[in-house]
Design a protein around this motif. Structure first.
Motif, short mmCIF file in Angstrom:
data_model
loop_
_atom_site.label_atom_id
_atom_site.label_comp_id
_atom_site.label_asym_id
_atom_site.label_seq_id
_atom_site.Cartn_x
_atom_site.Cartn_y
_atom_site.Cartn_z
N LEU A 205 0.83 -1.21 0.00
CA LEU A 205 0.00 0.00 0.00
C LEU A 205 0.86 1.26 0.00
CD1 LEU A 205 -2.75 -1.18 2.50
CD2 LEU A 205 -3.12 -0.60 0.08
N PHE A 206 1.97 1.22 0.75
CA PHE A 206 2.89 2.35 0.73
C PHE A 206 3.59 2.47 -0.63
CE2 PHE A 206 7.48 3.36 1.10
CZ PHE A 206 7.35 4.74 1.21
N LEU A 207 4.09 1.37 -1.14
CA LEU A 207 4.83 1.40 -2.42
C LEU A 207 3.96 1.91 -3.56
CD1 LEU A 207 6.80 -1.98 -2.15
CD2 LEU A 207 7.68 0.34 -1.76
N MET A 208 2.66 1.62 -3.51
CA MET A 208 1.76 2.10 -4.55
C MET A 208 1.57 3.62 -4.52
SD MET A 208 -1.34 -0.67 -4.72
CE MET A 208 -1.10 -2.36 -5.28
N LYS B 216 -6.75 -1.82 -4.54
CA LYS B 216 -6.06 -0.62 -5.03
C LYS B 216 -5.27 -0.88 -6.30
CE LYS B 216 -2.97 3.02 -3.26
NZ LYS B 216 -2.23 3.52 -2.08
N TYR B 217 -4.92 -2.12 -6.52
CA TYR B 217 -4.02 -2.50 -7.61
C TYR B 217 -4.51 -2.08 -9.00
CZ TYR B 217 -1.43 -5.50 -10.85
OH TYR B 217 -0.68 -5.97 -11.90
N PRO B 218 -5.78 -2.32 -9.40
CA PRO B 218 -6.19 -1.96 -10.78
C PRO B 218 -5.99 -0.49 -11.11
CG PRO B 218 -7.80 -3.43 -9.78
CD PRO B 218 -6.87 -3.02 -8.68
N GLU B 219 -6.35 0.39 -10.19
CA GLU B 219 -6.18 1.82 -10.44
C GLU B 219 -4.70 2.18 -10.54
OE1 GLU B 219 -7.17 6.12 -8.28
OE2 GLU B 219 -8.07 4.26 -7.52
N TRP B 220 -3.88 1.60 -9.64
CA TRP B 220 -2.43 1.85 -9.68
C TRP B 220 -1.86 1.35 -11.01
CZ3 TRP B 220 1.41 -1.84 -10.22
CH2 TRP B 220 2.73 -1.38 -10.08
N LYS B 221 -2.25 0.16 -11.41
CA LYS B 221 -1.73 -0.42 -12.66
C LYS B 221 -2.11 0.43 -13.86
CE LYS B 221 -1.61 -4.67 -15.37
NZ LYS B 221 -2.07 -6.09 -15.48
N LYS B 222 -3.34 0.90 -13.89
CA LYS B 222 -3.80 1.74 -15.01
C LYS B 222 -2.96 3.02 -15.11
CE LYS B 222 -7.95 4.03 -16.79
NZ LYS B 222 -9.39 4.30 -16.53
N LYS B 223 -2.54 3.53 -13.97
CA LYS B 223 -1.79 4.79 -13.95
C LYS B 223 -0.33 4.61 -14.33
CE LYS B 223 -0.81 8.74 -10.94
NZ LYS B 223 -1.03 9.34 -9.59
N TRP B 224 0.29 3.48 -13.89
CA TRP B 224 1.74 3.38 -14.02
C TRP B 224 2.26 2.25 -14.90
CZ3 TRP B 224 3.68 7.68 -12.59
CH2 TRP B 224 3.20 8.36 -11.49
N VAL B 225 1.45 1.28 -15.25
CA VAL B 225 1.94 0.15 -16.02
C VAL B 225 1.45 0.23 -17.45
CG1 VAL B 225 2.05 -2.37 -16.20
CG2 VAL B 225 1.95 -1.27 -13.93
N LYS B 226 2.38 0.32 -18.35
CA LYS B 226 2.04 0.39 -19.77
C LYS B 226 1.98 -1.01 -20.34
CE LYS B 226 4.19 4.93 -20.48
NZ LYS B 226 5.23 5.70 -21.22
N GLU B 227 0.85 -1.34 -20.95
CA GLU B 227 0.68 -2.69 -21.52
C GLU B 227 1.51 -2.82 -22.80
OE1 GLU B 227 -0.79 -4.98 -20.02
OE2 GLU B 227 -1.92 -3.88 -18.51
#
Length: 385
Positions: free
Chosen positions: A262-265, A374-385
């Motif tokens: 949660l902190f790392l995100m 929290k992961y889906p929102e974080w992934k959408k913001k920072w992980v490029k498919e």
């Protein structure tokens, strides 16, 4: 007469505002971080406390910022840190205050039970509101304590300077590591409450944060080339998972790992290494969740133990409608839910844990669900498919 009443009403209101005691949301500082230590002070007997709670000890309200901040100054030690297991909101007697003042040369300072980093954060916010130079100076002293306590590896011990026994291990339990890292992150993000931090302290805080982040990544447990999550505490040299108290064994610690994730995100512009660490941990949470059970608690006749009196018992019961739950610990390699008694012998069910430890410790957790959510929102913001 009417004007006189208005004048006095205005003066009373002004006095309240200047003392930071309005019920206005803007002048209330979050005090939830002090709850863990306060619970230990009131509910668990300790032989090394300088002061003990009185019967029906009164407490300040959250909007009484000046009084709480003044308390925090009383508890701070000369080395800049704070001891654990006291209530920062307690309305202290003169005798209690005097005992604290006489103990300020003690070195029982720690990051355990949400200590030191919580006081530093509160003082920064109190200074922002009240502009009392004492709060700024004590806050800076606390930051310096944090920087001094950091290991070359980037981690922090549970206690400092007393690093005897398991106190020396890098500690993820009770928000120790994440709490310190959040303070440093708030400084390097230049949050307004830390505007008093000068360039030198800022630069050293930034360096400490970067070392701390590398340490977190280096501590992540890897088995057969696959990353999982983290232990509750890690060796300060080898970074391998370590034991602490007799019933806290080397393991994958789901509650502490969720707190870390949660902190790392919350970190902006994550590196590829950080992204991989988060994704690996979330994958582990999905893998290790348990469905179809919940923890049930029932009242029993009170039983007095050495540290506390317990009037409930806990059981695992089947419930198809229960939300996913995680064991506090998962055994290394086998990944089986892991439990333990005070004798240090591992067991594999809550029922096998003696009553005092079964109820007096947290053996299951729901916290990983927050990381998964929290992961889906974080992934959408920072992980490029």
């Amino acid at each position: 007469m009417k004007l006189t009443k208005i004048f006095f009403a205005v003066m009373v209101l002004l006095n309240i505002v200047l003392n930071g005691q309005t019920r206005n949301e803007k002048t209330v500082i979050d005090v939830s971080g002090f709850a863990n230590s306060a619970h230990h002070w009131y509910d668990i007997s300790a032989d090394d406390n300088v002061i003990d709670p009185l019967e029906n000890q009164q407490r300040y309200k959250p909007w009484q910022i000046k009084e709480i901040a003044d308390n925090i100054l009383l508890y701070q030690k000369e080395n800049g840190g704070w001891p654990k297991n006291y209530d920062m909101l307690a309305i202290l007697t003169d005798e209690q205050k005097d005992a604290l003042l006489k103990s300020q040369n003690m070195t029982n300072t720690t990051f355990d039970n949400w200590t030191t980093h919580t006081q530093v954060e509160y003082l920064a916010r109190a200074y922002e509101i009240l502009k009392d130079e004492r709060y700024k100076e004590a806050c800076i002293k606390g930051i310096e304590f944090i920087l001094k306590a950091q290991y070359p590896s980037g981690g922090w011990p549970q206690f400092y300077p007393d690093t005897s026994g398991y106190r020396k291990y890098i500690t993820f339990n009770d928000g120790a590591m994440t709490g310190v890292m959040r303070v440093l992150y708030n400084i390097i993000k230049k949050e307004p409450r830390y505007s008093f931090v000068d360039k030198d302290l800022y630069d050293r805080s930034k360096k400490a944060f970067e070392k701390g982040l590398k340490c977190i990544l280096d501590c992540q447990i890897k088995e057969n080339g696959k990353l999982y999550a983290w232990g509750q505490q890690h060796d300060n040299v080898t970074l391998e998972p370590q034991h602490a108290r007799s019933y806290e064994l080397p393991s994958i610690a789901n509650q502490e790992s969720a707190d870390l994730v949660l902190f790392l995100m919350d970190i902006d512009n994550p590196s590829p290494e950080l992204i991989n660490a988060i994704e690996s941990a979330v994958s582990w949470f999905e893998e290790s969740k348990i469905e179809g059970i919940r923890i049930e608690e029932k009242k029993i006749k009170p039983i007095k133990y050495k540290w506390s009196t317990i009037s409930v018992d806990r059981f695992v019961v089947e419930d198809p409608a229960a939300p996913p739950i995680w064991p506090r610990y998962s055994e290394l390699i086998t990944h089986k839910p892991l439990f333990c008694n005070r004798d240090g012998k591992k067991v594999y069910s809550l029922a096998e844990v003696a009553h005092e430890r079964r109820v007096g410790y947290t053996w299951y957790t729901y916290l990983p669900q927050r990381a998964i959510d929290k992961y889906p929102e974080w992934k959408k913001k920072w992980v490029k498919e």
